[in-house]
Design a protein around this motif. Structure first.
Motif, PDB file in Angstrom:
ATOM      1  N   ARG A 104       0.832  35.477   8.532  1.00  0.00           N
ATOM      2  CA  ARG A 104       1.074  35.690   9.968  1.00  0.00           C
ATOM      3  C   ARG A 104      -0.220  36.062  10.676  1.00  0.00           C
ATOM      4  O   ARG A 104      -0.437  35.662  11.822  1.00  0.00           O
ATOM      5  CB  ARG A 104       2.175  36.727  10.180  1.00  0.00           C
ATOM      6  N   ASN A 105      -1.095  36.807  10.008  1.00  0.00           N
ATOM      7  CA  ASN A 105      -2.404  37.113  10.599  1.00  0.00           C
ATOM      8  C   ASN A 105      -3.189  35.819  10.822  1.00  0.00           C
ATOM      9  O   ASN A 105      -3.844  35.650  11.852  1.00  0.00           O
ATOM     10  CB  ASN A 105      -3.190  38.077   9.712  1.00  0.00           C
ATOM     11  N   GLN A 106      -3.120  34.903   9.858  1.00  0.00           N
ATOM     12  CA  GLN A 106      -3.784  33.604  10.009  1.00  0.00           C
ATOM     13  C   GLN A 106      -3.178  32.812  11.163  1.00  0.00           C
ATOM     14  O   GLN A 106      -3.900  32.165  11.927  1.00  0.00           O
ATOM     15  CB  GLN A 106      -3.691  32.803   8.710  1.00  0.00           C
ATOM     16  N   ALA A 107      -1.852  32.870  11.286  1.00  0.00           N
ATOM     17  CA  ALA A 107      -1.182  32.176  12.390  1.00  0.00           C
ATOM     18  C   ALA A 107      -1.637  32.742  13.733  1.00  0.00           C
ATOM     19  O   ALA A 107      -1.903  31.991  14.683  1.00  0.00           O
ATOM     20  CB  ALA A 107       0.337  32.293  12.253  1.00  0.00           C
ATOM     21  N   GLY A 108      -1.750  34.074  13.811  1.00  0.00           N
ATOM     22  CA  GLY A 108      -2.222  34.705  15.043  1.00  0.00           C
ATOM     23  C   GLY A 108      -3.642  34.294  15.387  1.00  0.00           C
ATOM     24  O   GLY A 108      -3.954  33.982  16.546  1.00  0.00           O
ATOM     25  N   ALA A 109      -4.521  34.263  14.396  1.00  0.00           N
ATOM     26  CA  ALA A 109      -5.923  33.874  14.619  1.00  0.00           C
ATOM     27  C   ALA A 109      -6.012  32.405  15.035  1.00  0.00           C
ATOM     28  O   ALA A 109      -6.800  32.049  15.934  1.00  0.00           O
ATOM     29  CB  ALA A 109      -6.741  34.138  13.363  1.00  0.00           C
ATOM     30  N   LEU A 110      -5.219  31.547  14.415  1.00  0.00           N
ATOM     31  CA  LEU A 110      -5.235  30.118  14.750  1.00  0.00           C
ATOM     32  C   LEU A 110      -4.722  29.886  16.176  1.00  0.00           C
ATOM     33  O   LEU A 110      -5.318  29.118  16.938  1.00  0.00           O
ATOM     34  CB  LEU A 110      -4.378  29.341  13.750  1.00  0.00           C
ATOM     35  N   LEU A 111      -3.642  30.568  16.537  1.00  0.00           N
ATOM     36  CA  LEU A 111      -3.111  30.436  17.894  1.00  0.00           C
ATOM     37  C   LEU A 111      -4.118  30.970  18.910  1.00  0.00           C
ATOM     38  O   LEU A 111      -4.278  30.416  19.997  1.00  0.00           O
ATOM     39  CB  LEU A 111      -1.763  31.152  18.018  1.00  0.00           C
ATOM     40  N   ARG A 112      -4.821  32.046  18.566  1.00  0.00           N
ATOM     41  CA  ARG A 112      -5.844  32.601  19.462  1.00  0.00           C
ATOM     42  C   ARG A 112      -6.930  31.573  19.740  1.00  0.00           C
ATOM     43  O   ARG A 112      -7.409  31.435  20.862  1.00  0.00           O
ATOM     44  CB  ARG A 112      -6.451  33.864  18.844  1.00  0.00           C
ATOM     45  N   LYS A 113      -7.345  30.817  18.704  1.00  0.00           N
ATOM     46  CA  LYS A 113      -8.359  29.765  18.892  1.00  0.00           C
ATOM     47  C   LYS A 113      -7.866  28.703  19.868  1.00  0.00           C
ATOM     48  O   LYS A 113      -8.619  28.229  20.721  1.00  0.00           O
ATOM     49  CB  LYS A 113      -8.726  29.125  17.552  1.00  0.00           C
ATOM     50  N   ALA A 114      -6.599  28.325  19.749  1.00  0.00           N
ATOM     51  CA  ALA A 114      -6.028  27.334  20.659  1.00  0.00           C
ATOM     52  C   ALA A 114      -6.002  27.864  22.096  1.00  0.00           C
ATOM     53  O   ALA A 114      -6.354  27.151  23.042  1.00  0.00           O
ATOM     54  CB  ALA A 114      -4.624  26.948  20.203  1.00  0.00           C
ATOM     55  N   VAL A 115      -5.604  29.124  22.254  1.00  0.00           N
ATOM     56  CA  VAL A 115      -5.576  29.746  23.586  1.00  0.00           C
ATOM     57  C   VAL A 115      -6.991  29.808  24.153  1.00  0.00           C
ATOM     58  O   VAL A 115      -7.222  29.470  25.323  1.00  0.00           O
ATOM     59  CB  VAL A 115      -4.944  31.160  23.523  1.00  0.00           C
ATOM     60  N   ASP A 116      -7.955  30.232  23.332  1.00  0.00           N
ATOM     61  CA  ASP A 116      -9.341  30.321  23.796  1.00  0.00           C
ATOM     62  C   ASP A 116      -9.881  28.967  24.235  1.00  0.00           C
ATOM     63  O   ASP A 116     -10.644  28.884  25.205  1.00  0.00           O
ATOM     64  CB  ASP A 116     -10.246  30.920  22.712  1.00  0.00           C
TER      65      ASP A 116
END
Length: 167
Positions: A21-33
């Motif tokens: 889930r931490n990886q999912a959060g980091a990946l989604l953050r990259k998409a948002v950024d």
């Protein structure tokens, strides 16, 4: 003429451990950024079953979803679900405790007074009586569709959540 980007999520189960889930959060953050880099005022809604609460590392740190509307840093996301969770509400119940795995997280573009905007304090958990377990130790919890492999006729083990937006 406004654009609204909606990201629908279903993050890995808690059985897989917090790392996924931490990886999912980091990946989604990259998409948002990447969206915010092109347009800092992007209107973004992230919704779904994050399989973590608003206070967990995956949501708060990795994704950068703030629970404080007034002290948001540039590029931060606002977790509309956090205030209700802090009051003890949730979208699912596990072993008698409420969790807010189902969340709606928005970008700062939805917090200004231009175009599409989040209608303040409208995050809600939809849990009417007809969607609740009525008897036994799970009374008040979402009336599940299945109990293990047996169909029991309910709706889901989670209540739906929503916000209101306006133009």
């Amino acid at each position: 003429g406004d654009t609204l980007t909606v990201g629908v999520n279903h993050w890995p189960s808690r059985r897989s451990g917090p790392e996924k889930r931490n990886q999912a959060g980091a990946l989604l953050r990259k998409a948002v950024d990447s969206l915010l880099a092109k347009s800092p005022k992007s209107n973004i809604i992230l919704v779904g079953d994050f399989n973590d609460d608003p206070r967990n590392v995956s949501v708060k740190k990795e994704l950068g979803a703030s629970d404080k509307l007034k002290k948001m840093e540039e590029g931060a996301l606002y977790n509309t679900s956090a205030p209700l969770f802090k009051q003890g509400f949730g979208s699912l119940s596990y072993r008698g405790a409420w969790n807010m795995f189902d969340q709606v997280i928005i970008s700062q573009g939805l917090l200004d007074d231009e175009g599409i905007k989040y209608k303040a304090e409208t995050f809600s958990v939809f849990g009417p009586d007809w969607m609740r377990q009525t008897k036994g130790q799970y009374a008040g919890s979402p009336f599940r569709s299945f109990s293990y492999d047996k169909y029991i006729g309910g709706y889901s083990d989670h209540f739906p959540v929503y916000i209101l937006i306006e133009k």
